[in-house]
Write a protein that holds these residues in place. Structure first.
Motif, PDB file in Angstrom:
ATOM      1  N   GLN A   8      16.696  -5.507 -40.677  1.00 49.72           N
ATOM      2  CA  GLN A   8      15.523  -6.374 -40.750  1.00 49.72           C
ATOM      3  C   GLN A   8      15.877  -7.692 -41.435  1.00 49.72           C
ATOM      4  N   HIS A  44       6.473  -7.803 -35.243  1.00 55.27           N
ATOM      5  CA  HIS A  44       7.324  -8.863 -35.770  1.00 55.27           C
ATOM      6  C   HIS A  44       7.270 -10.139 -34.935  1.00 55.27           C
ATOM      7  N   THR A 374       5.843 -14.804 -38.196  1.00 52.67           N
ATOM      8  CA  THR A 374       6.693 -13.633 -38.022  1.00 52.67           C
ATOM      9  C   THR A 374       6.955 -12.895 -39.314  1.00 52.67           C
ATOM     10  N   VAL A 376       9.577 -10.638 -39.536  1.00 53.76           N
ATOM     11  CA  VAL A 376      10.931 -10.105 -39.490  1.00 53.76           C
ATOM     12  C   VAL A 376      11.543 -10.246 -40.870  1.00 53.76           C
TER      13      VAL A 376
END
Length: 377
Positions: A8, A44, A374, A376
């Motif tokens: 990640q 994500h 996002t 992520v």
């Protein structure tokens, strides 16, 4: 956490995205064949971070979602019978049948129990010899081995009051059905890593060659998805169509031989109906002749149950990748997690549930907005 945090990493994600942006020169449409991958993509914002030329199509990768309405109604009929303990994983309880779900059956007096393993259901059968215990066996190649093992154990231990309601499906025939559909837009596949960890990859090269599509075995974390997309786009740009294992930390070419041997002993391949799609030849399993006594459909009078899909639910189009969930007129209005029209809205791997949970309620957003939003990493 090992194999979680490092997959990640936002800096590595940016590098992979840069590589994809540099590589792509024309439009490509890729399908992920796993509901878990779909949730990672939507959570994500990966689909919004990719180049506009790369379009992700959500496939029929949610095992709960593809369980046909007819089988749900059979489960409801069995669960409502006196003397039956009906066991299921929790994500099946809110899947709507024709006029109710398993929660409703339980509220009306049915003995419906959530278990965390099919072996829990077998234990209940041992503890309640005067009751019939049924386990709802749903899923792809990933969940089939433990269900097969449970039936094997029931036979070995002589437990006769246990049975399995089977609705297992297989991924390769679904890919075949997608590629032979006249509406097919898919040019490459992200194959489900957990399925391949059981079955290996030997069924995929022939599909890739015959349909001239790359198939990349992919994991479930953000970097897994991005790496799978990167490898698929690279093949497409080079005009290649091979099977590539991007999930080697979990998938061996031969899969899990012990699990495959158990499947071959307990199950046999059969045609199987998929909810909203129809019957796909050789796309499922049923109990083999040796274990047919443990088939709940043989034990209970449910063979005559037939159903019709509700016209308002377009989950079949969603499962085939022909429609995004938020393009359905019912999405977020008459169809919500509280009032679902179909399984795709209530399953933990359903595409509609992902779009609703992560607030993907309207049309596409700009790349800039996606980069700001996002998660992520």
């Amino acid at each position: 956490m090992k194999y979680i945090d490092e997959f990640q990493d936002p800096e590595l994600a940016r590098r992979l995205l840069d590589d994809i942006h540099t590589t792509v020169t024309r439009p490509w449409a890729l399908m992920e064949v796993c509901g878990g991958q779909t949730h990672t993509i939507i959570r994500h914002g990966i689909d919004q971070l990719l180049p506009e030329q790369v379009r992700l199509i959500h496939g029929p990768g949610c095992p709960v979602c593809v369980t046909p309405l007819e089988v749900i109604d059979k489960a409801l009929a069995i669960a409502a019978r006196p003397g039956v303990i009906f066991c299921s994983f929790g994500d099946m309880l809110r899947v709507p049948g024709t006029d109710r779900d398993l929660f409703r059956v339980r509220s009306e007096g049915g003995d419906v129990r959530v278990v965390y393993s099919p072996l829990d259901a077998l234990r209940l059968a041992q503890e309640n010899p005067d009751r019939e215990v049924v386990f709802f066996g749903v899923g792809f190649e990933t969940t089939a081995p433990p269900n097969a093992m449970t039936v094997y154990q029931a036979r070995r231990l002589g437990i006769s009051n246990f049975s399995l309601l089977v609705s297992h499906v297989r991924v390769p025939p679904a890919i075949e059905a997608i590629m032979t559909s006249p509406d097919c837009q898919v040019q490459g596949f992200l194959a489900a890593g957990h399925v391949c960890s059981v079955m290996g990859v030997e069924e995929y090269p022939e599909l890739a060659e015959r349909h001239r599509v790359p198939i990349v075995v992919t994991g479930f974390e953000p970097l897994d998805i991005l790496e799978g997309v990167r490898r698929t786009v690279q093949q497409l740009e080079r005009g290649e169509h091979t099977v590539d294992n991007a999930y080697a930390r979990a998938v061996r070419p031969e899969g899990n031989p012990a699990a495959r041997a158990m499947l071959a002993d307990v199950f046999e391949v059969t045609d199987r109906a998929w909810r909203g799609i129809g019957v796909i030849p050789d796309s499922g399993w049923r109990l083999s002749e040796r274990y047919r006594d443990y088939d709940a459909e043989e034990r209970f009078p449910v063979r005559g149950i037939t159903t019709a899909e509700p016209a308002a639910c377009r989950s079949g189009e969603v499962l085939q990748g022909l429609l995004k969930p938020n393009e359905c007129e019912a999405f977020g209005t008459t169809c919500t997690p509280r009032t679902p029209l179909g399984a795709t809205m209530v399953s933990s791997e359903g595409a509609c549930a992902a779009y609703y949970l992560y607030r993907r309620l309207g049309g596409p957003v700009s790349t800039t907005t996606a980069q700001e939003a996002t998660t992520v990493g």
